[in-house]
Scaffold this active site. Structure first.
Site, PDB file in Angstrom:
ATOM      1  CG  HIS A 183      -1.717   1.216   1.455  1.00  0.00           C
ATOM      2  ND1 HIS A 183      -3.060   1.295   1.180  1.00  0.00           N
ATOM      3  CD2 HIS A 183      -1.371   2.439   1.951  1.00  0.00           C
ATOM      4  CE1 HIS A 183      -3.514   2.501   1.472  1.00  0.00           C
ATOM      5  NE2 HIS A 183      -2.503   3.222   1.953  1.00  0.00           N
ATOM      6  CD  GLU A 184       1.714   3.604   3.674  1.00  0.00           C
ATOM      7  OE1 GLU A 184       1.977   4.676   3.066  1.00  0.00           O
ATOM      8  OE2 GLU A 184       0.682   3.447   4.319  1.00  0.00           O
ATOM      9  CG  HIS A 214       0.195   6.194  -0.866  1.00  0.00           C
ATOM     10  ND1 HIS A 214      -0.904   6.808  -1.411  1.00  0.00           N
ATOM     11  CD2 HIS A 214      -0.244   5.597   0.279  1.00  0.00           C
ATOM     12  CE1 HIS A 214      -1.969   6.581  -0.650  1.00  0.00           C
ATOM     13  NE2 HIS A 214      -1.591   5.853   0.378  1.00  0.00           N
ATOM     14  CE1 TYR A 241      -4.161  10.203   0.139  1.00  0.00           C
ATOM     15  CE2 TYR A 241      -4.296  11.870   1.844  1.00  0.00           C
ATOM     16  CZ  TYR A 241      -4.286  10.555   1.468  1.00  0.00           C
ATOM     17  OH  TYR A 241      -4.392   9.568   2.421  1.00  0.00           O
ATOM     18  CD  GLU A 259      -5.132   6.381   1.549  1.00  0.00           C
ATOM     19  OE1 GLU A 259      -5.093   5.172   1.882  1.00  0.00           O
ATOM     20  OE2 GLU A 259      -4.185   7.162   1.720  1.00  0.00           O
ATOM     21  CG  ASP A 276     -10.117  10.508   6.006  1.00  0.00           C
ATOM     22  OD1 ASP A 276      -8.890  10.302   6.037  1.00  0.00           O
ATOM     23  OD2 ASP A 276     -10.927   9.749   5.446  1.00  0.00           O
TER      24      ASP A 276
END
Length: 423
Positions: free
Chosen positions: A219-220, A223, A234, A243, A328
């Site tokens: 996941h990271e 990015h 974002y 995301e 968020d």
């Protein structure tokens, strides 16, 4: 190229833990929330809008992007109770050997990548990044398991991108992959930021162990891939898609490592991060958003996990929890569950491994450019769910003509309340 900061633990999860009955978890969640907010304030990148895209394109300058992690604030605010789930016993899932990601493949390909792992020794001062060197490309194992986990799992992700998407590191130019472990004290999150990764330790037995979660590392790193190969902002729906893209490719890495086809997969992201003291099976359930963990106090909508599984539920969340959505970045973690389910439905209906059809469609949709002088991405910077859905259906028809693939993708989007225009 601007840097981008995204964390694996979303704000809503942290919010949830702040209301739990465990004082240690409450303290940890509160400190992580405060720490994340401090970073956001320092970077001057916190969007003031709601579920609309008002943030600055992260390609426009060198200002770091938002401080968002994989664990949501809303989970950290109110998860409570205890109880051991059988799924949580799969702690070694990330180390599984699979075709293309085997130990032999890792050794054979090692010279093609450049990895470095550092130790922040529990400092959270970015001025001290990346920390003290612990292991560089070609070095033998270190005495610190976290160092070795990040080193090995990062390579598995790099091999995944190289083998299935012909990408050499995140920039397709052998960019060095830098990771810093033991970031901060009692910080329970993992981030991509400043072209590197940072991992907090969390609390043993409760929430953490990010360095050994292959899907979290996938996941990271994704990015980073998105940073170099997309212009998507974002914030709001485009941020939720950002995301979502990381979740999609993170889950694909995990499924390949597990040698699990889409129809047999559990579709749980970060399942090894939840340990026996917390009720939950993972950070997110991509096939069934809103079912990953148990809330002690329901504040937003019916159910436990607050991620919606249908577009029609967005309005209720915006009404009932506007502050949480605003914090968020317009709901980037809240609403990513909607496209996550569309992808999972597409992959399971195609059959086979998720990277074979659904993954290729999503990869092409995210990275493809069109036109000239200069070419532009097919996915605009302020992309909405509907725009993204349209492109995935178009790409499905282009990649797999006369196969009905476009109808599979179209139906999946319709099932989550996102209508695709006629093509």
């Amino acid at each position: 190229m601007a840097s981008h900061m995204c964390c694996v633990v979303p704000p809503y999860l942290l919010d949830a833990l702040c209301e739990c009955s465990d004082p240690e978890l409450r303290e940890m969640a509160a400190s992580t929330l405060a720490f994340g907010q401090t970073i956001q304030d320092e970077r001057h990148e916190f969007s003031q809008g709601g579920f609309t895209d008002t943030a600055t394109d992260h390609h426009d300058d060198d200002t770091p992007g938002p401080a968002q992690g994989i664990v949501p604030d809303y989970l950290l605010e109110s998860i409570g109770g205890s109880g051991e789930d059988p799924e949580l016993q799969k702690a070694d899932r990330a180390a599984a050997d699979a075709e293309g990601l085997s130990e032999a493949g890792m050794v054979a390909s090692q010279s093609g990548f450049f990895r470095e792992v550092y130790d922040m020794e529990h400092s959270a001062a970015d001025t001290q990044l990346p920390g003290k060197p612990r292991r560089a490309e070609g070095d033998g194992p270190h005495s610190d398991p976290a160092v070795n986990e990040v080193y090995d799992n990062a390579l598995k992700v790099l091999l995944f991108y190289q083998k299935y998407f012909n990408l050499t590191s995140v920039d397709n130019n052998n960019m060095k992959i830098v990771s810093s472990v033991h970031y901060g004290s009692r910080v329970t999150n993992a981030w991509w930021h400043h072209n590197q990764m940072k991992y907090g330790d969390g609390i043993p037995g409760k929430l953490g162990h990010y360095t050994n979660a292959l899907d979290v590392i996938g996941h990271e790193i994704t990015h980073g891939v998105t940073q170099f190969h997309s212009q998507i902002k974002y914030n709001g729906e485009s941020g939720a898609l950002n995301e979502h893209i990381s979740d999609v490719f993170g889950i694909m890495v995990k499924q390949i490592a597990d040698n699990t086809t889409a129809d047999k997969a559990d579709w749980l992201l970060g399942e090894t991060c939840f340990m026996p003291d917390i009720k939950g099976v993972g950070l997110r359930n991509m096939l069934h958003p809103g079912t990953a963990w148990t809330r002690a106090k329901v504040t937003v909508m019916e159910g436990d996990d607050v991620q919606p599984d249908h577009y029609s539920k967005i309005a209720g969340i915006l009404k009932n929890d506007p502050d949480g959505v605003k914090r968020d970045h317009g709901g980037v973690h809240y609403f990513s569950g909607i496209p996550n389910r569309a992808f999972a439905l597409s992959a399971t209906r195609f059959g086979g491994f998720s990277y074979e059809k659904a993954g290729k469609i999503w990869w092409t949709a995210v990275t493809a450019k069109e036109g000239s002088n200069p070419p532009t991405y097919r996915i605009p910077s302020t992309c909405t769910f509907a725009q993204f859905a349209d492109v995935t259906v178009e790409v499905a028809k282009e990649l797999f003509p006369n196969s009905g693939a476009d109808q599979v993708v179209r139906t999946a989007w319709n099932d989550v309340g996102v209508q695709v225009k006629a093509h």
